[in-house]
Design an enzyme around this catalytic site. Structure first.
Site, PDB file in Angstrom:
ATOM      1  N   ALA A 123      36.549 -51.667  21.831  1.00  0.00           N
ATOM      2  CA  ALA A 123      36.588 -51.795  20.507  1.00  0.00           C
ATOM      3  C   ALA A 123      36.711 -52.388  19.660  1.00  0.00           C
ATOM      4  CB  ALA A 123      37.043 -50.764  20.134  1.00  0.00           C
ATOM      5  N   GLY A 124      36.809 -53.466  20.375  1.00  0.00           N
ATOM      6  CA  GLY A 124      37.350 -54.854  19.018  1.00  0.00           C
ATOM      7  C   GLY A 124      39.315 -54.779  18.558  1.00  0.00           C
ATOM      8  N   SER A 126      41.440 -55.681  21.003  1.00  0.00           N
ATOM      9  CA  SER A 126      42.153 -56.599  21.752  1.00  0.00           C
ATOM     10  C   SER A 126      42.812 -56.087  22.270  1.00  0.00           C
ATOM     11  CB  SER A 126      43.249 -57.543  20.959  1.00  0.00           C
ATOM     12  OG  SER A 126      42.305 -58.798  20.162  1.00  0.00           O
ATOM     13  N   SER A 127      42.301 -55.175  23.244  1.00  0.00           N
ATOM     14  CA  SER A 127      42.913 -54.330  24.923  1.00  0.00           C
ATOM     15  C   SER A 127      42.807 -55.333  25.876  1.00  0.00           C
ATOM     16  CB  SER A 127      41.931 -52.677  25.445  1.00  0.00           C
ATOM     17  OG  SER A 127      40.990 -53.373  25.359  1.00  0.00           O
ATOM     18  N   ASP A 172      43.441 -63.290  18.928  1.00  0.00           N
ATOM     19  CA  ASP A 172      44.044 -62.529  19.509  1.00  0.00           C
ATOM     20  C   ASP A 172      45.366 -62.021  20.118  1.00  0.00           C
ATOM     21  OD1 ASP A 172      41.151 -61.231  18.702  1.00  0.00           O
ATOM     22  OD2 ASP A 172      40.708 -61.407  20.428  1.00  0.00           O
TER      23      ASP A 172
HETATM   24  C1  GLA Z   1      37.343 -62.002  19.103  1.00  0.00           C
HETATM   25  C2  GLA Z   1      37.675 -63.212  19.958  1.00  0.00           C
HETATM   26  C3  GLA Z   1      38.869 -63.865  18.758  1.00  0.00           C
HETATM   27  C4  GLA Z   1      37.901 -64.159  17.535  1.00  0.00           C
HETATM   28  C5  GLA Z   1      37.684 -63.035  17.042  1.00  0.00           C
HETATM   29  C6  GLA Z   1      36.474 -63.019  15.660  1.00  0.00           C
HETATM   30  O1  GLA Z   1      37.999 -61.289  18.771  1.00  0.00           O
HETATM   31  O2  GLA Z   1      38.647 -62.951  20.437  1.00  0.00           O
HETATM   32  O3  GLA Z   1      39.353 -65.310  19.071  1.00  0.00           O
HETATM   33  O4  GLA Z   1      37.247 -65.490  17.511  1.00  0.00           O
HETATM   34  O5  GLA Z   1      36.585 -62.727  18.147  1.00  0.00           O
HETATM   35  O6  GLA Z   1      36.830 -63.064  14.648  1.00  0.00           O
END
Ligand code: GLA
Length: 389
Positions: A123-124, A126-127, A172
């Site tokens: 889901a974006g 950072s799991s 992240d």
């Molecule tokens: C992902 C990557 C990050 C960053 C974002 C976009 O989450 O893991 O390093 O580049 O996309 O900002």
């Protein structure tokens, strides 16, 4: 949570003495998207949900891991000399051990580890970085490696780049490792200098909106964007522009030298990177001046740039953010993370949160046929051992 995990731990691994409890959060990026790998500033914060582990040290070099999120995979077992990628979640953990060994750290002790995460996968939020940094924190502790969190963060990024094969930047891992309750992190990705900026807003909450559209093909498109930026940087350097990264340029400088960039597509990607970097600095300034309206407008402008110049939003993210812009109580809204699906983030006035959610849900579902999810997020601490059990 601890009680349920403890019960499961005993069921899976049997009764053990000396168990330890760890946590690493997920993250949301408030502004500064797709510029960590262009030497820019980013402004993420850690969340109060993430990945938990109960672990019991072993005397040999074996790791036995079990995830309550992937019960069908059962126990995944590996040793420090059998680190082979098998395309399941445990690869993130193996990658950490692999990088630590390659860096010369002595890892003689393994562990039995039970995991549970409440970050929605893909889901974006950072799991994967959460799992990586969690593993780094555990291995550091049980082997008394005495490495600091910034080093664990770097190990996490290398594991993702080299073991997993995704060319992500450092944002992240940094956010989930170094987060601080009620603060966002202004991180200079060029130097890794960082500053905590208080982010507890009077009467305003962070609302995360999950499109529930998984980030299909995200990794290959992500790598494509990075390649475009690298080729533009090379065009500029080949023509004598003295920069080490795209975000070393101001917008004025970019206007002056942009004709050196050969591809039209790369040119608009660079315009995003340079303008986004400027927006991050302006947004932190507006926060310090207590001008939250301006912060919101910069979030909106960030989305427009990611939509039109960087082209990483797509139908679902645009639909949910458009709805948020029209909804009651919105201060600002934008996509967050890599894009191509996943989540968007909004700042919403507390008294309007229920109306906001109702409005966005109805409009988004009508337009896309998908049912979104909403989380009112608190800003939490980074990765840590919570205690002994
Ligand atoms: C992902 C990557 C990050 C960053 C974002 C976009 O989450 O893991 O390093 O580049 O996309 O900002």
């Amino acid at each position: 949570m601890k009680e349920i995990m403890l019960k499961k731990f005993i069921e899976v691994f049997g009764e053990k003495n000396n168990k330890e409890y760890f946590f690493t959060p997920g993250r949301v990026n408030l502004i500064g998207e797709h510029i960590d790998y262009n030497g820019g500033f980013v402004f993420p914060c850690a969340l109060d949900f993430g990945t938990y582990a109960i672990c019991s040290r072993r005397e040999d070099n074996t790791f036995r891991m079990y995830s309550m999120n992937f019960e069908k995979d059962g126990i995944i077992e590996f040793t420090t000399d059998s680190l082979i990628k098998t395309n399941v979640w445990a690869d993130y953990c193996k990658g950490i051990v692999d990088v630590l060994i390659k860096k010369g750290y002595k890892i003689s002790k393994g562990a039995d580890i039970l995991l549970f995460g409440n970050i929605p996968n893909g889901a974006g939020l950072s799991s994967s970085a959460s799992l990586e940094v969690l593993m780094g924190t555990i291995v550091n502790e049980i082997n008394s490696l005495n490495i600091d969190m910034v080093e664990i963060v770097k190990v996490g990024q290398i594991a993702e780049n080299q073991f997993i094969g995704v060319s992500c930047g450092i944002m992240d891992q940094f956010a989930v490792g170094m987060g601080k309750k009620d603060n966002a992190i202004l991180l200079d990705c060029n130097t890794l200098k960082y500053e905590y900026v208080p982010f507890k807003l009077d009467g305003i909450s962070i609302v995360i909106m999950n499109t529930n559209k998984r980030r299909g093909l995200a990794d290959s498109k992500y790598n494509e964007r990075r390649a475009s930026c690298e080729s533009a940087l090379k065009d500029l350097q080949d023509n004598g522009v003295k920069i080490n990264a795209l975000c070393d340029m101001t917008l004025e400088k970019f206007e002056e030298v942009k004709h050196f960039i050969k591809s039209e597509e790369a040119l608009v990607r660079v315009r995003h990177a340079v303008s986004e970097n400027q927006r991050v600095l302006e947004s932190v300034k507006s926060l310090q001046e207590n001008d939250i309206e301006k912060f919101g407008k910069l979030m909106n402008a960030s989305h427009v740039s990611l939509r039109d110049d960087y082209e990483v939003t797509g139908k679902e993210l645009d639909s949910i953010v458009n709805a948020a812009w029209e909804a009651p109580g919105t201060v600002g809204a934008r996509m967050t993370g890599a894009g191509f699906g996943g989540c968007a983030v909004a700042l919403v006035k507390n008294e309007s949160i229920n109306d906001f959610i109702k409005f966005v849900e109805e409009k988004y579902t009508k337009e896309t046929g998908l049912v979104p999810a909403f989380y009112v997020a608190n800003v939490g601490d980074g990765s840590k051992k919570l205690g002994d059990i």
